[in-house]
Design a protein around this motif. Sequence first.
Motif, PDB file in Angstrom:
ATOM      1  N   THR A  94       0.955  -1.187   0.100  1.00 51.56           N
ATOM      2  CA  THR A  94       0.000   0.066  -0.023  1.00 51.56           C
ATOM      3  C   THR A  94       0.762   1.185   0.044  1.00 51.56           C
ATOM      4  OG1 THR A  94      -1.678  -1.202   1.436  1.00 51.56           O
ATOM      5  CG2 THR A  94      -1.600   1.263   1.134  1.00 51.56           C
ATOM      6  N   SER A 153     -19.122   4.220  -2.514  1.00 51.72           N
ATOM      7  CA  SER A 153     -18.068   4.209  -3.389  1.00 51.72           C
ATOM      8  C   SER A 153     -18.632   3.769  -4.973  1.00 51.72           C
ATOM      9  CB  SER A 153     -17.102   3.413  -2.853  1.00 51.72           C
ATOM     10  OG  SER A 153     -16.523   3.911  -1.670  1.00 51.72           O
ATOM     11  N   TRP A 159      -3.785   4.740  -1.679  1.00 50.89           N
ATOM     12  CA  TRP A 159      -4.768   5.452  -1.107  1.00 50.89           C
ATOM     13  C   TRP A 159      -4.669   6.992  -0.991  1.00 50.89           C
ATOM     14  CZ3 TRP A 159      -5.074   2.130   3.811  1.00 50.89           C
ATOM     15  CH2 TRP A 159      -5.881   0.860   3.522  1.00 50.89           C
ATOM     16  N   GLU A 193      -8.949   5.662  -4.324  1.00 48.07           N
ATOM     17  CA  GLU A 193      -8.037   4.215  -4.042  1.00 48.07           C
ATOM     18  C   GLU A 193      -7.783   4.234  -5.742  1.00 48.07           C
ATOM     19  OE1 GLU A 193      -8.846   0.802  -1.691  1.00 48.07           O
ATOM     20  OE2 GLU A 193      -8.956  -0.077  -3.683  1.00 48.07           O
ATOM     21  N   THR A 239     -18.577  -5.221   0.471  1.00 49.67           N
ATOM     22  CA  THR A 239     -17.700  -4.271  -0.210  1.00 49.67           C
ATOM     23  C   THR A 239     -16.343  -5.097  -0.569  1.00 49.67           C
ATOM     24  OG1 THR A 239     -16.669  -3.584   1.881  1.00 49.67           O
ATOM     25  CG2 THR A 239     -18.530  -2.222   0.872  1.00 49.67           C
ATOM     26  N   ASN A 251     -13.278  -4.434  -0.069  1.00 46.54           N
ATOM     27  CA  ASN A 251     -11.878  -3.827   0.753  1.00 46.54           C
ATOM     28  C   ASN A 251     -11.001  -5.038   1.324  1.00 46.54           C
ATOM     29  OD1 ASN A 251     -14.308  -1.727   1.041  1.00 46.54           O
ATOM     30  ND2 ASN A 251     -12.622  -0.950   0.697  1.00 46.54           N
ATOM     31  N   ALA A 258     -14.917  -6.038   5.962  1.00 46.44           N
ATOM     32  CA  ALA A 258     -14.835  -5.534   5.071  1.00 46.44           C
ATOM     33  C   ALA A 258     -15.298  -4.126   4.936  1.00 46.44           C
ATOM     34  CB  ALA A 258     -15.244  -6.035   3.867  1.00 46.44           C
ATOM     35  N   ARG A 259     -16.483  -3.844   5.411  1.00 46.90           N
ATOM     36  CA  ARG A 259     -16.943  -2.505   5.524  1.00 46.90           C
ATOM     37  C   ARG A 259     -16.036  -1.574   6.416  1.00 46.90           C
ATOM     38  NH1 ARG A 259     -21.620  -3.575   8.277  1.00 46.90           N
ATOM     39  NH2 ARG A 259     -22.297  -4.544   6.368  1.00 46.90           N
ATOM     40  N   GLY A 268     -12.943  -0.499   4.540  1.00 45.45           N
ATOM     41  CA  GLY A 268     -13.277   0.654   3.901  1.00 45.45           C
ATOM     42  C   GLY A 268     -13.360   1.979   4.395  1.00 45.45           C
ATOM     43  N   GLY A 316      -9.756   2.917   5.068  1.00 43.83           N
ATOM     44  CA  GLY A 316      -8.858   2.900   3.894  1.00 43.83           C
ATOM     45  C   GLY A 316      -9.213   4.190   2.950  1.00 43.83           C
ATOM     46  N   HIS A 317      -9.483   3.903   1.594  1.00 45.83           N
ATOM     47  CA  HIS A 317      -9.814   4.913   0.880  1.00 45.83           C
ATOM     48  C   HIS A 317     -11.056   6.018   1.198  1.00 45.83           C
ATOM     49  CE1 HIS A 317     -13.127   2.430  -0.367  1.00 45.83           C
ATOM     50  NE2 HIS A 317     -13.860   3.643  -1.099  1.00 45.83           N
ATOM     51  N   ARG A 318     -11.968   5.384   2.140  1.00 48.32           N
ATOM     52  CA  ARG A 318     -12.822   6.328   2.379  1.00 48.32           C
ATOM     53  C   ARG A 318     -12.596   7.402   3.227  1.00 48.32           C
ATOM     54  NH1 ARG A 318     -17.959   4.494   2.454  1.00 48.32           N
ATOM     55  NH2 ARG A 318     -18.653   6.579   2.477  1.00 48.32           N
TER      56      ARG A 318
END
Length: 389
Positions: A75, A177, A198, A203, A289, A291, A338-339, A342, A345-347
Amino acid sequence: MGNTAVVVGGGIGGLAAAIGLHRIGWEVKVLERAATLEDSGAGISLAANGLRALDELGVGRAVREAARGQYSGGTRTPRGGRLARMDGRALEKAVGTPIVGIPRSTLHRLLREALPAGALTVGARARAVERAGPRTVRVGHGATTLEADLVVAADGIGSEIRGRLFPDHPGPTYSGSTVLRAITEHAADLRTDFELTWGRGTEFGHIAFLDGRAEWHAVLSLPAGTRFDDPLTELRRRFRTWHEPIPALLDATRAESVLHHDVNELRTPLPSYAVGRIVLLGDAAHAMTPNLGQGACQALEDAVTLAAALGAESTVEAALARYDAVRRPRGQAVARAARQAGTMGHRLSHPLAVALRNAAMRMTPPGATMRMILRHHAWTPPSLPRSGS
């Protein structure tokens, strides 16, 4: 117990379920509503749990031979700074296999080739799924009606069958997203097998394939339904200052190859994955998602677990109760994880939050990162009884 099944949906989960049922001696029909199999979706990563499921289905070796191991990458920030490094060798040592990258079209083809001849019908939309008797389910498509002992609903995130079974469930929710993705037209000059970058609310990532081409994806935090007149030009504008090979990947892509989909999920968990002799599988049961890269892997876990339960239990009802008890907690837990990934991460878009996240990632020991990965990847499939054994 009966031994006929209709699988609604010819995606990864549906094909895998059909293979598993066939391997335990069931007669299976797969109904795919698409008239032609375009196999869109660019590329996919498969972790150890998905590969082990494929091994149990008898197609793991073929998939590995067509895939590229993800040993290098990690990353980064838009300027190229390193946030975390991938150690594919350490992961392979821990779970017996690296994550692999493969074109989705290739994976679909390999799964279809493992089905018995005539099992898959395309252009067949299931118009009705209803109980036909105490031990029979009826499925209509076109002018044809099929009766079976079991119906597997693998009809995706917009599952019509799920909507009939749970009419009060809110259904899919927009994650916030939208994702654009494509496979490069020719081999790309890549120094890593897999990488995520990111930015603030953005992303970009790539997966390298065995033939040297790559799949890339761009995730943007935008209102649902946002579309661009010229997606590739828009992405070149947004990512023009990001580190290589991001601009080069976009330049190696044909405009007509770009796919654009909003990312939806089943945020409200289902109360059950089975009702009567109808069972939900894959995105129809737990759309999540991307992620953690676990969507397809969880569908493959579902498929093997379902076949194993049907091979072990004396009745379909008992098998589906066992499947639900095993798969619902894990599938919903992975969806929650996963949520959460996110949101971290990119959120993230606030500069302070991004800076804190980046500092925390750089300070995280490799062992802690490995333990988080193994929580999802270290899964052992149940053994499938073979027909006639």
